[in-house]
Design an enzyme around this catalytic site. Sequence first.
Site, short mmCIF file in Angstrom:
data_model
loop_
_atom_site.label_atom_id
_atom_site.label_comp_id
_atom_site.label_asym_id
_atom_site.label_seq_id
_atom_site.Cartn_x
_atom_site.Cartn_y
_atom_site.Cartn_z
N LYS A 234 26.15 -29.84 -14.87
CA LYS A 234 26.14 -28.51 -14.24
C LYS A 234 25.38 -28.57 -12.92
O LYS A 234 24.27 -29.11 -12.86
CB LYS A 234 25.50 -27.50 -15.19
CG LYS A 234 26.24 -27.37 -16.52
CD LYS A 234 25.52 -26.45 -17.50
CE LYS A 234 24.18 -27.02 -17.92
NZ LYS A 234 23.54 -26.25 -19.00
N THR B 260 18.06 -15.52 -14.03
CA THR B 260 18.95 -16.54 -14.60
C THR B 260 18.39 -17.12 -15.90
O THR B 260 18.75 -18.23 -16.30
CB THR B 260 19.19 -17.66 -13.59
OG1 THR B 260 17.91 -18.19 -13.16
CG2 THR B 260 19.96 -17.16 -12.38
N GLY C 68 18.12 -18.19 -19.44
CA GLY C 68 19.07 -18.42 -20.52
C GLY C 68 20.49 -18.77 -20.08
O GLY C 68 21.40 -18.76 -20.90
N THR C 69 20.68 -19.11 -18.80
CA THR C 69 22.04 -19.40 -18.34
C THR C 69 22.64 -20.62 -19.02
O THR C 69 23.82 -20.62 -19.40
CB THR C 69 22.08 -19.60 -16.81
OG1 THR C 69 21.06 -20.54 -16.44
CG2 THR C 69 21.85 -18.30 -16.08
N GLY C 70 21.84 -21.67 -19.20
CA GLY C 70 22.35 -22.88 -19.85
C GLY C 70 22.73 -22.63 -21.30
O GLY C 70 23.79 -23.09 -21.77
N CYS C 71 21.89 -21.90 -22.01
CA CYS C 71 22.19 -21.55 -23.40
C CYS C 71 23.48 -20.75 -23.49
O CYS C 71 24.36 -21.01 -24.31
CB CYS C 71 21.04 -20.73 -24.00
SG CYS C 71 19.41 -21.47 -23.88
#
Length: 272
Positions: free
Chosen positions: A173, A204, A206-209
């Site tokens: 990512k 942003t 928690g974007t990866g989760c």
Amino acid sequence: MKKVLTIAGSDCSGGAGIQADLKTFSAHGVFGMSVIVSVVAENTSRVIDIQDVRTDMIEKQIDAVFEDIDVDAVKIGMLSQPNCMEAVAGKLKQYAPANIVLDPVMYAKNGCPLMNPDAIDTLIEKVIPFADLLTPNIPEAEKIAGMQIHNVEDMKKAAAAIHRMGCKNVLVKGGHAAGSALDLLFDGERFYTFDAERIETKNTHGTGCTYSAAIASNLALGCSLQEAVRRAKEYITTAIRHSLSIGKGHGPTHHFYELYHNGLKNGAEIHE
């Protein structure tokens, strides 16, 4: 209704971890289940403390789900310690679920570590080989691949190096890079890119989760991997664009923006 399990840490402030995953599952019309591996006292500004759940309790939670319910996809997030990783890996081997999406969470949005640095070798050796898709951001990909990433070519090299560790597909990512938010998917043979505008916001958390949970949801719904990533990319971009100014630090994304406006579009069928 499709059923998706998240194995991750709990974020009491609601923007990341188990809480973000369950919101994302609901927004996609799939039934969410959870195995909590760590309780994290965190908010939008800082991580106060972490208490890991006993490994036998992690195993029992996984047993409780799989002995009773068919699981269509598994999203794995924060695994803080080697013994936790070994417990999860053992159960993945035992139950062999389909559509395992592994998000190798190492740091909170504010930079606080969520994974013991000494656990990376265990992650590589024990857990990554089970992943149908690994979703590292650039700092995580650098740690796993043991190299620095400065451009798209470096992203490709890192993805190829990580793929050789045993996972079936790698999505590096690009949210931490300059320019547009370009993500790179490698399936062992070809590279695929997923691009989106970079949205200027500090919110942003928690974007990866959320992104990895959206991919797992779409895989459970029967999408191909490329289509699952494409749809998840659209979902997370919308969630960031309409992010919420909650808290004093990095606020959360808006998991239900599209749902509130349009209702379910590609989720579970409703039978009256």
